[in-house]
Design an enzyme around this catalytic site. Structure first.
Site: not given
Ligand code: CNA
Length: 448
Positions: A145-148, A238, A273, A218-221, A309-311, A334, A249
């Protein structure tokens, strides 16, 4: 939760990195800033136009969508403020998007032929230094899952973590006080149980074709590494789970032991520490990896920027997209328009292709004639022995170190510190958006 100790030797604290400061403001609504729709100034625009000597490229660009204006942000050195995203808001509220709203209109107009125009540029050999900027949306097709995203995003499903607000889970002070919420989430996010998808392999194919200058994720996966994007082509802005250290420390700690402790509901403890150890995932209030500063060389050099794929809500990462030269095509893939792609009209050479990312990337690959190769690459990679992420050593790619006068980059949501200076700046002699902004910020006396 029990507290455990590692058998690792004490090491001197290693200042990791650059400071990220995610703030607690995703709940804040994003407001439009009238200054963002203004041009960056006729001087810059005129200068860039004069530099455009390649007539074929000029023709290609003129066929691309959309506007005759260069709508760069010149918010006087302030961090970029995203304007209200009506599609996202509509999705959040469960209502239909308002198609008359700016983000929808701009996206609709730009989606006509935008992907094909960029594919044409690539096929013509105009894009040999492609920079990819990615977020959680590239991994949702892998089941993470993403964040938002409303409904499925982590922020919508945090009740079980018992935290006061969503960002608390990545807040370093909150972690210091109670690591349990993050460790619960970490158990689900630890690399190993997810596979890269078509989108990851598309980026790998960019590298395979010799076109990828760098991927900034930005992903950590860790799925970028799993799919075979080499370390020197990747900036995990990230952080990742591949290494671990004390959150106080910075004494390093064996990542495998940290994982073992966390997966067994124990707390890994620093041998130096006795504070809590955590995977080197960057929290709000923590430093970004030094490697992040490769952006100062990469973005001015880029000839195509692909954002997927980022907000674009976390700073300083989000502002990176404004640091390519103003003539460089930028392609947003996106589900909805974000950041500078919400403007009407779009900046010249900007393209937005909305929809499901995997579908879009497949179409893009088909236009490029890469689809079969990507499918083949996926098949062969999946059958190969894959790297063990946790035991892989930390990156040793040479990085540009931050100058003494350079302010630390802090991770923040876009609107969290409206008076703060942008984290991204360019080292190029050519003027970029961020240079324009940092000049403004210098003159306005803002500092981080
Ligand atoms: P976000 O804020 O959740 O945004 C994700 C964006 O991708 C949104 O605009 C969604 O509409 C869009 N999106 C999601 N799925 C789809 C899809 N199938 N098709 C098209 N668009 C899609 O996440 P950001 O990456 O912008 O925010 C940065 C954070 C999220 C970072 O600090 C990460 O550490 C953190 N994060 C990472 C993971 C991971 O590593 N996979 C998972 C969840 C959060």
């Amino acid at each position: 939760m029990n507290r455990s100790r590692s058998s690792c030797d004490k090491k001197a604290a290693q200042p990791p990195v650059t400071r990220l400061t995610r703030s607690s403001s995703s709940t804040q609504s994003r407001q439009s800033d009238p200054t963002e729709t203004q041009e960056s100034g006729p001087g810059l625009y005129g200068k860039q136009r004069k530099k455009q000597t390649d007539s074929a490229l000029a023709q290609d660009l003129s066929q691309m969508s959309v506007s005759g204006q260069d709508g760069l942000s010149t918010s006087e050195g302030k961090m970029s403020k995203g304007s209200g995203d009506s599609v996202q808001a509509a999705q959040s509220s469960g209502s239909k998007p308002d198609l008359s709203s700016p983000s929808v209109v701009s996206a609709k107009s730009s989606s006509r032929g935008g992907l094909a125009s960029v594919a044409r540029l690539v096929k013509l050999g105009r894009c040999k230094n492609v920079v990819v900027v990615a977020g959680a949306g590239i991994s949702t097709a892998s089941g993470i899952p993403d964040f938002r995203t409303p409904g499925t995003g982590l922020y919508a499903n945090l009740e079980k973590y018992n935290i006061p607000y969503p960002e608390a889970i990545f807040n370093i002070d909150y972690f210091s006080n109670d690591p349990q919420p993050f460790f619960s989430l970490a158990k689900a996010l630890y690399p190993g149980s997810h596979r890269p998808n078509y989108i990851h392999y598309f980026i790998r194919m960019l590298h395979h074709k010799g076109l990828l200058l760098r991927m900034y994720t930005q992903n950590i996966d860790g799925l970028e590494k799993v799919c075979g994007i080499p370390d020197d082509k990747l900036v995990e802005a990230h952080g990742s789970f591949a290494t671990a250290s004390c959150h106080l420390c910075y004494t390093t700690y064996p990542a495998e032991e940290a994982k073992h402790a966390i997966m067994s509901d124990n707390v890994p403890i620093c041998t130096f520490c006795a504070a809590t150890v955590k995977p080197d995932v960057v929290f709000f209030g923590e430093d970004l990896p030094q490697k992040y500063f490769l952006h100062t060389k990469d973005f001015p050099k880029a000839d195509l920027l692909i954002i997927m794929g980022t907000s674009l809500q976390i700073e300083p990462f989000a502002s990176l997209v404004n640091t390519v030269r103003s003539t460089v095509p930028r392609l947003l893939l996106n589900r909805h328009a974000v950041g500078p792609f919400q403007r009407v009209p779009l900046r010249r050479g900007d393209h937005v292709e909305l929809g499901d990312l995997e579908d879009t990337v497949r179409r893009f690959a088909e236009m490029l004639g890469w689809n079969n190769e990507i499918e083949e690459l996926m098949r062969s990679q999946e059958t190969q022995c894959l790297p063990t992420l946790i035991s892989s050593p930390p990156s040793v790619t040479p990085c540009q170190s931050r100058g003494a006068s350079e302010p630390p980059a802090r991770l923040e949501t876009s609107r969290s510190r409206p008076g703060a200076q942008r984290g991204a700046s360019s080292g190029s002699s050519e003027e970029t958006d961020s240079e324009t902004d940092s000049k403004s910020s210098a003159s306005s006396g803002l500092s981080n």
